[in-house]
Scaffold this motif. Sequence first.
Motif, PDB file in Angstrom:
ATOM      1  N   ARG A   9     -19.890  10.241  -7.348  1.00 32.09           N
ATOM      2  CA  ARG A   9     -20.511  11.205  -6.450  1.00 32.09           C
ATOM      3  C   ARG A   9     -21.315  10.431  -5.401  1.00 32.09           C
ATOM      4  O   ARG A   9     -21.508   9.233  -5.510  1.00 32.09           O
ATOM      5  N   TYR A  10     -21.752  11.150  -4.358  1.00 32.87           N
ATOM      6  CA  TYR A  10     -22.720  10.650  -3.373  1.00 32.87           C
ATOM      7  C   TYR A  10     -22.192   9.540  -2.467  1.00 32.87           C
ATOM      8  O   TYR A  10     -22.975   8.761  -1.923  1.00 32.87           O
ATOM      9  N   ILE A  11     -20.882   9.435  -2.285  1.00 31.93           N
ATOM     10  CA  ILE A  11     -20.310   8.508  -1.307  1.00 31.93           C
ATOM     11  C   ILE A  11     -19.176   9.212  -0.566  1.00 31.93           C
ATOM     12  O   ILE A  11     -18.592  10.180  -1.058  1.00 31.93           O
ATOM     13  N   SER A  12     -18.852   8.687   0.624  1.00 30.48           N
ATOM     14  CA  SER A  12     -17.789   9.282   1.449  1.00 30.48           C
ATOM     15  C   SER A  12     -16.441   8.664   1.095  1.00 30.48           C
ATOM     16  O   SER A  12     -15.728   8.144   1.950  1.00 30.48           O
ATOM     17  N   GLN A  13     -16.107   8.712  -0.171  1.00 30.63           N
ATOM     18  CA  GLN A  13     -14.831   8.177  -0.656  1.00 30.63           C
ATOM     19  C   GLN A  13     -14.031   9.340  -1.208  1.00 30.63           C
ATOM     20  O   GLN A  13     -14.590  10.279  -1.764  1.00 30.63           O
ATOM     21  N   SER A  14     -12.712   9.295  -1.063  1.00 34.08           N
ATOM     22  CA  SER A  14     -11.901  10.488  -1.331  1.00 34.08           C
ATOM     23  C   SER A  14     -12.040  10.996  -2.764  1.00 34.08           C
ATOM     24  O   SER A  14     -12.155  12.210  -2.980  1.00 34.08           O
ATOM     25  N   LEU A  96      -3.947   9.083  -7.789  1.00 33.04           N
ATOM     26  CA  LEU A  96      -3.022   9.157  -6.663  1.00 33.04           C
ATOM     27  C   LEU A  96      -2.213   7.875  -6.596  1.00 33.04           C
ATOM     28  O   LEU A  96      -2.719   6.791  -6.901  1.00 33.04           O
ATOM     29  N   THR A  97      -0.951   7.985  -6.184  1.00 38.35           N
ATOM     30  CA  THR A  97      -0.165   6.813  -5.813  1.00 38.35           C
ATOM     31  C   THR A  97       0.211   6.961  -4.345  1.00 38.35           C
ATOM     32  O   THR A  97       0.714   7.996  -3.932  1.00 38.35           O
ATOM     33  N   GLU A  98      -0.070   5.941  -3.577  1.00 38.79           N
ATOM     34  CA  GLU A  98       0.234   5.975  -2.146  1.00 38.79           C
ATOM     35  C   GLU A  98       1.515   5.232  -1.794  1.00 38.79           C
ATOM     36  O   GLU A  98       2.196   5.571  -0.831  1.00 38.79           O
ATOM     37  N   SER A 130      -0.107  15.667  -4.996  1.00 44.15           N
ATOM     38  CA  SER A 130       1.082  15.915  -4.190  1.00 44.15           C
ATOM     39  C   SER A 130       2.331  15.510  -4.959  1.00 44.15           C
ATOM     40  O   SER A 130       2.276  14.705  -5.901  1.00 44.15           O
ATOM     41  N   GLU A 131       3.465  16.036  -4.520  1.00 39.37           N
ATOM     42  CA  GLU A 131       4.727  15.657  -5.156  1.00 39.37           C
ATOM     43  C   GLU A 131       5.054  14.200  -4.861  1.00 39.37           C
ATOM     44  O   GLU A 131       5.634  13.502  -5.697  1.00 39.37           O
ATOM     45  N   TRP A 132       4.698  13.725  -3.661  1.00 34.12           N
ATOM     46  CA  TRP A 132       4.903  12.315  -3.333  1.00 34.12           C
ATOM     47  C   TRP A 132       4.174  11.424  -4.350  1.00 34.12           C
ATOM     48  O   TRP A 132       4.743  10.458  -4.873  1.00 34.12           O
ATOM     49  N   SER A 133       2.933  11.740  -4.615  1.00 37.45           N
ATOM     50  CA  SER A 133       2.145  10.961  -5.558  1.00 37.45           C
ATOM     51  C   SER A 133       2.706  11.074  -6.974  1.00 37.45           C
ATOM     52  O   SER A 133       2.775  10.089  -7.719  1.00 37.45           O
ATOM     53  N   ALA A 276       0.999   5.297   4.260  1.00 36.59           N
ATOM     54  CA  ALA A 276       0.904   5.499   2.815  1.00 36.59           C
ATOM     55  C   ALA A 276      -0.306   6.358   2.513  1.00 36.59           C
ATOM     56  O   ALA A 276      -1.425   6.008   2.890  1.00 36.59           O
ATOM     57  N   GLU A 277      -0.080   7.468   1.842  1.00 39.31           N
ATOM     58  CA  GLU A 277      -1.145   8.398   1.449  1.00 39.31           C
ATOM     59  C   GLU A 277      -0.771   9.045   0.119  1.00 39.31           C
ATOM     60  O   GLU A 277       0.411   9.155  -0.227  1.00 39.31           O
ATOM     61  N   GLY A 278      -1.817   9.497  -0.592  1.00 41.04           N
ATOM     62  CA  GLY A 278      -1.562  10.261  -1.805  1.00 41.04           C
ATOM     63  C   GLY A 278      -1.644  11.753  -1.574  1.00 41.04           C
ATOM     64  O   GLY A 278      -0.994  12.538  -2.261  1.00 41.04           O
TER      65      GLY A 278
END
Length: 392
Positions: A9-14, A96-98, A130-133, A276-278
């Motif tokens: 918590r408390y950070i700008s990370q996904s 997640l897998t990217e 996501s289905e990609w991930s 590349a994204e998850g």
Amino acid sequence: MKLFVEGWRYISQSYAVVNQFQLLELLKRPHVNLFHREMPYLQNWQPTAGLLSPGEETALRKIPQPSGYADVLLRMQMPFNLKPASEASQTVVFGLTEYGKVHNAMLSAMGVSDFKQAYRETDTVIVTSSEWSRQGFIASGAEPSRVVVVPLGVDTQRCRPLPPDERKVLRRELGIDDYFVFLNVSSLHPRKGIRPLLKAFSRASDRHPEARLILKGTSSLYESQKYVIDALNEMLTPQERERTIPRIAYIGKDLSFEAVIRLHQAADVYVSPYLAEGFNLPVLEAIACGNPVICTAGGPTDDFTRSDFALRVDSRPIWVEIDNESRLLLSPNIESLVAAMERAIADSVFRETARRSGVMFVEENYTWSKTVDRLLGVFSSSMMAFADVVPV
């Protein structure tokens, strides 16, 4: 249901962003007895106050530490920990897998050499967005029946279009009222597509000098500014840089969630030619704010974009050697990206259609309330499956 959550918590990370909004929604569910354990950050990150409202941050801080035994333990951090929890009946891991698989750097961080073996020796369920991930986990050896897609959501009370008069005032405050503004919110890492984005923007803005590009990075967690500088030097000629740099605004400091949403509300188009994204949550947030989006075709955003509010950039899958292993990337076509950006500038009918249809689509399908409904459904299903095989 007694639920333990382990995460950031408390950070700008996904992962932290997802965790916080899920926790706030779970607190609204009277049948969920919620506990949270703060986990060590992945790097030397520092917590930042003020990312959410004071009331929300107070509510998050008041969630008690786990005690006793839970029905489910949900892990919301990296590296993935697949080991069954000793303090819960069922373990669920968000991940997640990217790059089309669980890559070697992640395996090393997990302390395992073979993902398939490590996973199949457990009854752990993987939740991904996501289905990609999902296909990336399956390609790495996960059992398909234990990898479940639960899409992410948005807070549609916050992520919403502004009335025209309020939007004009906001754009005037930001000094962009005379421009056509593209926005990208990300770490600006090369896999986020900063190189093709800068090349395409340079070409589009030469023909449309009213175009501007706002890049919102996160300097406290990543080398966002360096990524931009490197991309400018690698992708543009000195003459292109001279013309293009004055048309770009970079924001690296931490902003509250509200302030980031104001950027979405002020922009004209969101653009994300990722490699590349998850999932790519900022695309969904932009749609909810009434903006048309431009994003890479073939990846996770295919799950939640439609032609009436999104322009997809042609891409081709390529395997690239990164850190001594092959990883799957999507290579966005520059010509397709330039064409999408120029259409977005020229086609006011498309932009107005996107403003209406995209907002409705998100409200009907992708709120945090719906995300948590689906997540609780996964918990219930896994608990019933566990009860079928374990005597009680």
